[in-house]
Motif scaffolding. Sequence first.
Motif, PDB file in Angstrom:
ATOM      1  N   VAL A   1       0.833  -1.194   0.000  1.00  0.00           N
ATOM      2  CA  VAL A   1       0.000   0.000   0.000  1.00  0.00           C
ATOM      3  C   VAL A   1       0.875   1.254   0.000  1.00  0.00           C
ATOM      4  N   ASP A   2       0.545   2.195  -0.885  1.00  0.00           N
ATOM      5  CA  ASP A   2       1.160   3.515  -0.871  1.00  0.00           C
ATOM      6  C   ASP A   2       0.631   4.260   0.355  1.00  0.00           C
ATOM      7  N   PRO A   3       1.489   4.675   1.294  1.00  0.00           N
ATOM      8  CA  PRO A   3       1.006   5.304   2.528  1.00  0.00           C
ATOM      9  C   PRO A   3       0.386   6.677   2.315  1.00  0.00           C
ATOM     10  N   ASP A   4       0.694   7.326   1.203  1.00  0.00           N
ATOM     11  CA  ASP A   4       0.130   8.651   0.933  1.00  0.00           C
ATOM     12  C   ASP A   4      -1.258   8.552   0.313  1.00  0.00           C
ATOM     13  N   SER A   5      -1.382   7.776  -0.759  1.00  0.00           N
ATOM     14  CA  SER A   5      -2.652   7.692  -1.490  1.00  0.00           C
ATOM     15  C   SER A   5      -3.552   6.569  -0.982  1.00  0.00           C
ATOM     16  N   ARG A   6      -2.998   5.664  -0.170  1.00  0.00           N
ATOM     17  CA  ARG A   6      -3.734   4.494   0.320  1.00  0.00           C
ATOM     18  C   ARG A   6      -4.255   3.667  -0.849  1.00  0.00           C
ATOM     19  N   THR A   7      -3.428   3.535  -1.856  1.00  0.00           N
ATOM     20  CA  THR A   7      -3.729   2.720  -3.023  1.00  0.00           C
ATOM     21  C   THR A   7      -2.603   1.712  -3.219  1.00  0.00           C
ATOM     22  N   LEU A   8      -2.846   0.746  -4.087  1.00  0.00           N
ATOM     23  CA  LEU A   8      -1.853  -0.278  -4.372  1.00  0.00           C
ATOM     24  C   LEU A   8      -0.691   0.309  -5.163  1.00  0.00           C
ATOM     25  N   ILE A   9       0.544  -0.052  -4.782  1.00  0.00           N
ATOM     26  CA  ILE A   9       1.722   0.352  -5.547  1.00  0.00           C
ATOM     27  C   ILE A   9       1.715  -0.403  -6.876  1.00  0.00           C
ATOM     28  N   GLU A  10       1.691   0.338  -7.971  1.00  0.00           N
ATOM     29  CA  GLU A  10       1.611  -0.276  -9.287  1.00  0.00           C
ATOM     30  C   GLU A  10       2.840  -1.143  -9.546  1.00  0.00           C
ATOM     31  N   GLY A  11       2.611  -2.353 -10.048  1.00  0.00           N
ATOM     32  CA  GLY A  11       3.691  -3.252 -10.408  1.00  0.00           C
ATOM     33  C   GLY A  11       4.376  -3.944  -9.254  1.00  0.00           C
ATOM     34  N   SER A  12       3.832  -3.814  -8.050  1.00  0.00           N
ATOM     35  CA  SER A  12       4.501  -4.367  -6.870  1.00  0.00           C
ATOM     36  C   SER A  12       4.159  -5.828  -6.603  1.00  0.00           C
ATOM     37  N   VAL A  13       3.182  -6.379  -7.313  1.00  0.00           N
ATOM     38  CA  VAL A  13       2.750  -7.763  -7.084  1.00  0.00           C
ATOM     39  C   VAL A  13       2.960  -8.575  -8.353  1.00  0.00           C
ATOM     40  N   THR A  14       3.707  -9.666  -8.240  1.00  0.00           N
ATOM     41  CA  THR A  14       3.958 -10.562  -9.369  1.00  0.00           C
ATOM     42  C   THR A  14       3.841 -12.007  -8.896  1.00  0.00           C
ATOM     43  N   ASP A  15       3.852 -12.921  -9.849  1.00  0.00           N
ATOM     44  CA  ASP A  15       3.934 -14.371  -9.581  1.00  0.00           C
ATOM     45  C   ASP A  15       2.736 -14.918  -8.805  1.00  0.00           C
ATOM     46  N   THR A  16       1.590 -14.285  -8.912  1.00  0.00           N
ATOM     47  CA  THR A  16       0.406 -14.822  -8.247  1.00  0.00           C
ATOM     48  C   THR A  16      -0.228 -15.919  -9.106  1.00  0.00           C
TER      49      THR A  16
END
Length: 252
Positions: A109-124
């Motif tokens: 989570v981006d602590p400023d926008s409270r949104t998902l960090i783009e590109g931070s999740v892979t290999d699911t």
Amino acid sequence: ITYSFVYGDVLFLVYSLQDWWRSSSGEASMKSTYLSTDVKNWFKEQIALYPNTKYRVTLSHKNIFSGSGHSVDAETPLFREIMLPIIKECEIDLAIQGHDHCYEVIGPVDPDSRTLIEGSVTDTTHVEINTNTNMTGITGGTYTTDDGTLYFIGATCGRKRYYPHSRERMENDYTEDPALLKDNKHHNVKNYFDLFTGMFGQPEAPCFTKVTVKDDCIELNSYTADDDRGNVSLINTMRIVRTKPHTVPVLN
């Protein structure tokens, strides 16, 4: 209880969110001197003692983000208001939480926008969606925490169990009205469900997670245990990785 320890290349910070009221002027003011001063300064002091650890992990019973019964607790917006800037400044990679007796993977989570960090999740891996055991239909995953924090709740080893909220319910519980945030029925995280990036559900059995510190990651392996014989089954494996070096926050 507040304490820290280093294991391998990881600094673990164990603290109490439920003591937010100490030296505070009250929940309605959205202030907590204990969190904004005592906890913040303690985090920074511990980091200064161990500045070269590759990962920083916090552990607390109450949660900052969650998607089950405690997602609408009245004090949780206060936790986010105060703790997210601290988590950003201290560059926390992983926040291990409790309180919601549900299995939840949130972020990074981006602590400023409270949104998902783009590109931070892979290999699911995508599996069949089940409204009890896995609301997202996602397992596994590699979570890069260079610019945000992964929040994790590992269900429960006991018999009291909560179940995941649906996207529709999370959207219906959202409000921008500060007065409604005190009724234990609402939250103030817009598009909350989009933050749930891994397995999200009730394993329907006692659950525990083994944390392994490796050279290239922190690996989380979660298991369910048979109630009678103690046999275990692996239900999820995740990797937390960091490619950027940490900075050391300035002590007050």
